[in-house]
Design an enzyme around this catalytic site. Structure first.
Site, mmCIF file in Angstrom:
data_model
loop_
_atom_site.group_PDB
_atom_site.id
_atom_site.type_symbol
_atom_site.label_atom_id
_atom_site.label_comp_id
_atom_site.label_asym_id
_atom_site.label_seq_id
_atom_site.Cartn_x
_atom_site.Cartn_y
_atom_site.Cartn_z
ATOM 1 C CE1 TYR A 191 -4.988 30.983 -0.798
ATOM 2 C CE2 TYR A 191 -4.941 32.861 -2.291
ATOM 3 C CZ TYR A 191 -5.625 32.053 -1.410
ATOM 4 O OH TYR A 191 -6.952 32.299 -1.138
ATOM 5 C CB SER A 214 -11.510 28.551 -0.693
ATOM 6 O OG SER A 214 -11.030 29.863 -0.890
ATOM 7 C CE LYS A 224 -8.551 30.039 0.969
ATOM 8 N NZ LYS A 224 -9.578 31.052 1.281
ATOM 9 C CE1 TYR A 271 -13.317 31.462 3.342
ATOM 10 C CE2 TYR A 271 -15.086 31.182 1.761
ATOM 11 C CZ TYR A 271 -13.782 30.985 2.129
ATOM 12 O OH TYR A 271 -12.939 30.320 1.298
ATOM 13 C CB VAL A 323 -14.665 31.918 -5.420
ATOM 14 C CG1 VAL A 323 -14.886 32.715 -4.160
ATOM 15 C CG2 VAL A 323 -13.210 31.832 -5.798
#
Ligand code: GLN
Length: 303
Positions: free
Chosen positions: A191, A64, A67, A239, A257
């Site tokens: 992705y 992530s 991102k 998050y 992760v």
């Protein structure tokens, strides 16, 4: 600044002495078997020097953290139009939650939860091939890190494609609300490959210099996009543990992760940490503790 070398070594030694590692991501089979007792930290300071301890030349799956780069690439391409499709509010739900999509009519809360990242990648993909969108993200990362030695691990992408039922559900749900402009499988494939980019902590810390606005760094991204990315990292980068991370660390950060964390001390340093064992929020267990130790030892904070 010589102190930084000692501080990172002390953090490394403490993390190994504690031996409290967490569990690597189990839902991506290529990551599930990674040995959890690994740690690396790299800090690039404003004078351009890089201080590291542990396995700082071991490539790991950035997941992530990609991102952040995908967001910057997409803002570069379509600008503020992105915000019609994705919000910028933190959530109290997990990174792969589908819950808010139903109440908010298919508009994800922010670009760092999976739903928001899938929409962002979909926007970057529009009008071209997955290979072109991926080349743009990888090209941006390589430019920011000033090295071409950064690659996508296809095995990791493939293993996530095989088991990524949750992300498939999210993509199809977005499509049902008209918030995907490509075939769900095409966007998901892009992705998954973006998430499977591998970097070392040295490379990742180098890539964060432009986000930190360090002097003398090639101007790869605009000041506005750096501000946007940092704001979202602080409020949404971990998050449903973003508030706790801001409370304990006080710096914008983005987790993945794969166990990586990119941490930005504006105008002071760019930091990358890696330890593959995760906590219950899907953030690096030892890495989160190391980030708090670094912030305490250096006094770096945006507050
Ligand atoms: N590829 C991962 C997923 O979509 C990224 C999640 C993460 O790093 N938090 O589940």
């Amino acid at each position: 600044m010589e102190d930084i070398g000692r501080i990172v070594q002390d953090i490394h030694d403490k993390i190994h002495a504690d031996a409290d590692w967490g569990i690597p991501a189990q839902y991506i089979s290529e990551l599930a078997g990674v040995a959890s007792d690994q740690f690396a930290i790299s800090v690039v300071t404003a004078d351009g020097r890089c201080w590291s301890a542990g396995r700082s030349r071991q490539p790991f799956s950035i997941q992530s953290i990609s991102k952040v780069f995908a967001l910057i690439a997409t803002l570069g391409r379509i600008g503020e139009q992105l915000w019609t499709r994705v919000g910028r509010e933190p959530t109290r739900t997990a990174f792969d939650s589908i819950m808010l999509l139903e109440s908010d009519g298919g508009r994800p809360p922010n670009p760092f939860v999976n739903a928001g990242a899938i929409v962002t990648t979909d926007a970057l993909l529009s009008g071209r091939e997955p290979s072109q969108a991926l080349a743009e993200i990888l090209g941006l990362i390589r430019e920011m890190a000033e090295t071409d030695e950064i690659y996508i691990n296809d095995r990791v992408a493939e293993s996530e494609r095989r088991t990524g039922e949750r992300n498939k559900a999210i993509a199809h749900y977005l499509a049902s609300h008209g918030n995907l402009s490509n075939e769900p499988d095409l966007t998901l494939g892009t992705y998954f490959h973006q998430c499977a980019i591998e970097m070392t902590t040295e490379q990742l810390a180098m890539s964060g210099r432009a986000l930190a606005g360090l002097d003398g760094v090639p101007r790869t991204i605009s000041a506005l996009h750096a501000k946007r990315a940092n704001a979202l990292m602080l409020t949404c980068g971990h998050y449903d543990a973003s508030g706790e991370f801001a409370f304990q660390v006080g710096l914008p950060g983005k987790s993945g992760v794969g166990g990586g964390i990119l941490l930005i001390a504006p105008r002071t340093a760019s930091i990358a940490i890696w330890s593959p064992g995760l906590n219950g929020y899907g953030n690096s267990h030892a890495g989160t503790r190391a980030a708090a130790m670094l912030a305490k030892a250096t006094g770096w904070s945006v507050f």
